[in-house]
Design an enzyme around this catalytic site. Structure first.
Site, short mmCIF file in Angstrom:
data_model
loop_
_atom_site.label_atom_id
_atom_site.label_comp_id
_atom_site.label_asym_id
_atom_site.label_seq_id
_atom_site.Cartn_x
_atom_site.Cartn_y
_atom_site.Cartn_z
N CYS A 107 81.65 -98.37 18.21
CA CYS A 107 80.20 -98.38 18.37
C CYS A 107 79.75 -99.80 18.03
O CYS A 107 80.00 -100.27 16.92
CB CYS A 107 79.59 -97.37 17.40
SG CYS A 107 77.79 -97.44 17.33
N CYS A 114 66.01 -104.98 15.56
CA CYS A 114 65.50 -104.27 16.74
C CYS A 114 63.98 -104.27 16.67
O CYS A 114 63.40 -104.25 15.58
CB CYS A 114 66.02 -102.83 16.71
SG CYS A 114 65.53 -101.84 18.14
#
Ligand code: SAH
Length: 355
Positions: A107, A114
């Site tokens: 991942c 963000c």
């Protein structure tokens, strides 16, 4: 101030490397020879077969960095490995390797921070610092593979960041990691997760890459979704599901939906009924039989938020309602529970320590 015009070697695709070799008066075959070594994590300085002259020219024109392992945590429960990587400007991102019977899945993060602002998410708390370059996206896979001494066969873009908010670099990365001469991971073994940037989904659809799209839905209606995911005010649930329908019609690739269960916010039986109605009516109208899969994830409690995860009973009941309406639902097994393997939290802890 001196501007640094050097490019990152790992961001170049094979054709770009070939063109550079030719323009530098070198043989074209050198590019392929180098490319496969680079993608194994070998630095140009270690490639003695290149010769000193070419090595010098390369270091004049290019940077070469792999993300550095700052921290590595290995779960005693299931072997999950979590890395905190530092990048060459000192920023950190996280990657997690999960061990499944069918192989290793990594991942990876797509941005430093963000800007999507999902209320339950640790990665977005300090906002977005910057996008990751193709070299840094690829570097996470290379560095983990090199450290483990094992092949990684699947990738999920579900780490820190919103991949469709870093579209061009992510696309270049997907092509690089898929390349036969490099790591060679098939598109069908790659999933990209998005909070719902609808314009990006249409763009991705036109690329015709058979990757799996994963949608972070987390709510069955606009009111509930907008309260926890600000992106929903820009692209509402209807527009998002229409993009999913189009994506499936165009690519034939199934789409999975992520649904994080938060106690008292989105986890009631009424929410489940609504979700089933929504998905069945928007995605399975008339002749279409889109396979729908919902991944239920009890929310990971983040220190800075007051969201609590749903009880085991509520999760099971939610899944049961979906199944009864013909929607496959699985409850995500929590891997690496002892190392806090969900993304964003290790980076936050490191940031707190350094301030
Ligand atoms: N930006 C992308 C990918 C990164 S997040 C996206 O939104 O899909 C990966 C997944 O983890 C998303 O489904 C996200 O909503 C979920 N997630 C974020 N914080 C979480 C938390 N505290 N608990 C459970 N899932 C979380």
């Amino acid at each position: 101030m001196e501007t640094d015009l050097k490019q990152e070697l790992l961001s170049l695709d094979l054709q770009e490397l070939e063109s550079w070799m030719l323009s530098a008066g070198e043989a074209k075959y050198r590019a392929k020879q180098m490319f496969s070594q680079l993608h194994k994590g070998i630095s140009p300085d270690e490639m003695t077969n290149l010769g000193k002259r070419l090595q010098a020219k390369l270091s004049e024109h290019f940077h070469w960095h792999l993300p550095l392992i700052e921290q590595k945590l290995v779960s005693k429960l299931d072997g999950t490995v979590k890395y905190l990587f530092s990048l060459c400007d000192g920023n950190c991102v996280e990657s997690v390797v999960m061990r499944y019977e069918h192989g290793n899945t990594i991942c990876i993060s797509s941005q430093v921070g963000c800007r999507m602002g999902c209320k339950f998410c640790a990665s977005t708390i300090g906002g977005r610092v910057r996008d990751l370059t193709p070299a840094e996206l690829l570097g996470q896979v290379i560095a983990a593979q090199k450290d483990l001494g094992e092949r990684i066969s699947n990738i999920v873009m579900m780490g820190i960041g919103e991949p469709l908010d870093n579209y061009d670099n992510v696309l270049k990365f997907l092509r690089l990691v898929n390349c036969d001469e490099g790591i060679n991971i098939g598109y069908r073994h790659i999933s990209l997760s998005t909070c719902g940037l609808v314009d990006g989904i249409y763009r991705l659809m036109e690329e015709n890459l058979p990757i799996t799209l994963s949608i972070s839905l987390h709510a069955p209606d606009d009111e509930t979704r907008s309260a926890i995911m600000p992106i929903n005010k820009r692209f509402g649930v209807d527009a998002l599901l229409e993009a999913c329908r189009a994506y499936f019609a165009h690519t034939g690739r199934r789409i999975s939906f992520e649904y994080t269960l938060i106690a008292g916010k989105n986890d009631s039986s009424e929410n489940a009924q609504k979700l089933a109605r929504l998905l069945n009516s928007k995605l399975r109208s008339r002749t279409e039989t889109m396979p729908i899969h919902v991944n239920l994830i009890p929310v990971n409690e983040v220190e800075e938020t007051d969201f609590k995860h749903s009880s085991r009973g509520a999760v099971q009941a939610f899944a049961k309602v979906l199944e009864s309406k013909g929607i496959r639902a699985t409850v995500r097994r929590r891997l690496g529970a002892d190392i806090n393997a969900s993304c964003g939290q290790l980076r936050r802890a490191a940031m707190k320590e350094s301030t």
